[in-house]
Design a protein around this motif. Structure first.
Motif, PDB file in Angstrom:
ATOM      1  N   LEU A   1      -2.419  -5.122 -12.354  1.00 52.08           N
ATOM      2  CA  LEU A   1      -2.112  -3.593 -11.384  1.00 52.08           C
ATOM      3  C   LEU A   1      -1.152  -2.952 -12.239  1.00 52.08           C
ATOM      4  O   LEU A   1      -1.360  -1.785 -12.263  1.00 52.08           O
TER       5      LEU A   1
ATOM      6  N   TYR B   1      -6.608  -5.320  -5.359  1.00 52.02           N
ATOM      7  CA  TYR B   1      -6.277  -3.925  -5.011  1.00 52.02           C
ATOM      8  C   TYR B   1      -7.089  -2.829  -5.088  1.00 52.02           C
ATOM      9  O   TYR B   1      -7.722  -2.711  -6.326  1.00 52.02           O
TER      10      TYR B   1
ATOM     11  N   GLN C   1      -5.215 -11.713  -5.161  1.00 50.98           N
ATOM     12  CA  GLN C   1      -5.326 -10.441  -4.380  1.00 50.98           C
ATOM     13  C   GLN C   1      -5.869  -9.484  -5.395  1.00 50.98           C
ATOM     14  O   GLN C   1      -5.594  -9.029  -6.560  1.00 50.98           O
TER      15      GLN C   1
ATOM     16  N   SER D   1      -3.788  -7.333   4.819  1.00 51.37           N
ATOM     17  CA  SER D   1      -2.936  -8.154   3.801  1.00 51.37           C
ATOM     18  C   SER D   1      -3.081  -9.810   4.098  1.00 51.37           C
ATOM     19  O   SER D   1      -3.146 -10.104   5.462  1.00 51.37           O
TER      20      SER D   1
ATOM     21  N   ALA E   1       0.815  -1.042   0.045  1.00 47.91           N
ATOM     22  CA  ALA E   1      -0.172   0.030   0.148  1.00 47.91           C
ATOM     23  C   ALA E   1       0.848   1.171   0.052  1.00 47.91           C
ATOM     24  O   ALA E   1       1.745   1.132   0.547  1.00 47.91           O
TER      25      ALA E   1
ATOM     26  N   ILE F   1      -2.596   2.967  -3.107  1.00 49.88           N
ATOM     27  CA  ILE F   1      -3.053   1.553  -3.479  1.00 49.88           C
ATOM     28  C   ILE F   1      -3.148   0.834  -2.340  1.00 49.88           C
ATOM     29  O   ILE F   1      -2.054   0.619  -1.679  1.00 49.88           O
ATOM     30  N   THR F   2      -4.278   0.090  -1.926  1.00 48.78           N
ATOM     31  CA  THR F   2      -4.075  -0.860  -0.821  1.00 48.78           C
ATOM     32  C   THR F   2      -4.919  -1.995  -1.245  1.00 48.78           C
ATOM     33  O   THR F   2      -5.751  -2.274  -1.784  1.00 48.78           O
ATOM     34  N   PRO F   3      -4.343  -3.086  -0.383  1.00 48.75           N
ATOM     35  CA  PRO F   3      -4.910  -4.757  -0.919  1.00 48.75           C
ATOM     36  C   PRO F   3      -6.240  -4.614  -0.157  1.00 48.75           C
ATOM     37  O   PRO F   3      -6.425  -3.925   0.856  1.00 48.75           O
TER      38      PRO F   3
ATOM     39  N   PHE G   1      -4.155  -8.417  -9.080  1.00 50.48           N
ATOM     40  CA  PHE G   1      -2.776  -8.172  -8.905  1.00 50.48           C
ATOM     41  C   PHE G   1      -2.077  -8.210 -10.290  1.00 50.48           C
ATOM     42  O   PHE G   1      -1.279  -7.688 -10.734  1.00 50.48           O
TER      43      PHE G   1
END
Length: 284
Positions: A264, A232, A230, A220, A201, A281-283, A261
């Motif tokens: 991304l 994002y 994953q 996470s 992130a 940018i965060t999961p 992912f």
């Protein structure tokens, strides 16, 4: 291209400060400025006492006997650097810091970490320092007369986006120090994230409890996920109004996208091409 508004991400000073070079016709003040910039960059903004300075190498630089690149090499090979960042740190912490100090970026993944681990095993500390400074990348970025500076917070041709996000975990403003100012201390900051090539992130610095410490998001995953698993969350701002008459210059409100992912990097490039600015940018 800078990632987002520099002031929001804690890199405004780096963005606004031109590279420090030792040009022909230099004055004593110019040389002193170069020496100070090398210590600041190579030692991660840590304080240097007079007794710790590499005075012989400083004299050689002042006399024109060595280039800025060679002075950088001598500082990086000094007992001062070795005792602070090699002897007292785990290997991966030393390696991620060497990338930051000498090439201005975070390591680009497992292969780079593995390569330097092999050099250390087979040839030792000084040969590893040479491998950074004698690299094509160093020559192309800094040459013989420019002090290394941070480049990893900008988009770079041929470099993965994960390394870009990783630098923001290692570089949180011009006042931070790699010796005493890092929350990680002597522990690796990236570790599994660098080895697995996992983006992190990117959160703007704001306060001790929100952003500045750049802590790992609680969402996470605790185990590695397969590529593409994953998701994002990308928060985007900065798009200009696309009115037909092109008169309006007002920014649109923030937009949010959820991206897997494996898409991304592609989305990141598209946003920049469209003139957008990524706020975080965060999961998910």
């Amino acid at each position: 291209m800078t990632f987002g508004p520099a002031s929001r991400l804690g890199v405004a000073r780096f963005e606004e400060t031109p590279p420090v070079e030792l040009l022909p016709g230099r004055s004593e003040e110019d040389v002193e400025a170069v020496i100070a910039a090398v210590y600041r960059q190579v030692l991660g903004n840590a304080y240097v006492m007079e007794s710790e300075r590499v005075v012989v190498s400083e004299s050689q630089l002042k006399l024109g006997a060595i280039s800025v690149r060679e002075f950088v090499r001598q500082v990086a090979k000094s007992d001062l650097y070795k005792s602070r960042f090699f002897d007292s740190c785990p290997r991966y912490r030393y390696t991620e810091l060497a990338y930051k100090h000498l090439l201005g970026r975070a390591p680009d993944g497992f292969e780079e970490m593995k390569y330097h681990s092999t050099v250390l095993d087979q040839q030792g500390f000084e040969a590893d320092i040479d491998s950074y400074i004698d690299s094509d990348e160093y020559q192309e970025k800094f040459g013989e007369f420019t002090v290394p500076f941070y480049t990893g917070y900008k988009t770079q041709t041929g470099k993965k986006m994960v390394g870009f996000t990783h630098l923001f975990k290692m570089l949180r403003g011009a006042s931070s120090s790699d010796l005493k100012g890092s929350l990680a201390g002597k522990s690796p900051v990236l570790n599994a994230s660098a080895i697995q090539g996992t983006p992190l992130a990117v959160i703007a610095p704001s306060s001790a409890s929100n952003g500045w410490s750049f802590q790992k998001p609680t969402s996470s995953p605790s185990v590695p996920l397969k590529v593409g698993d994953q998701m994002y969350r990308i928060e985007i701002t900065g798009y200009r109004s696309k009115a037909v008459n092109r008169i309006s210059k007002f920014r649109r409100s923030n937009r949010v996208k959820l991206v897997p992912f494996d898409k991304l990097s592609e989305e990141y490039q598209r946003i920049h091409r469209d003139g957008g600015v990524i706020a975080s940018i965060t999961p998910v």
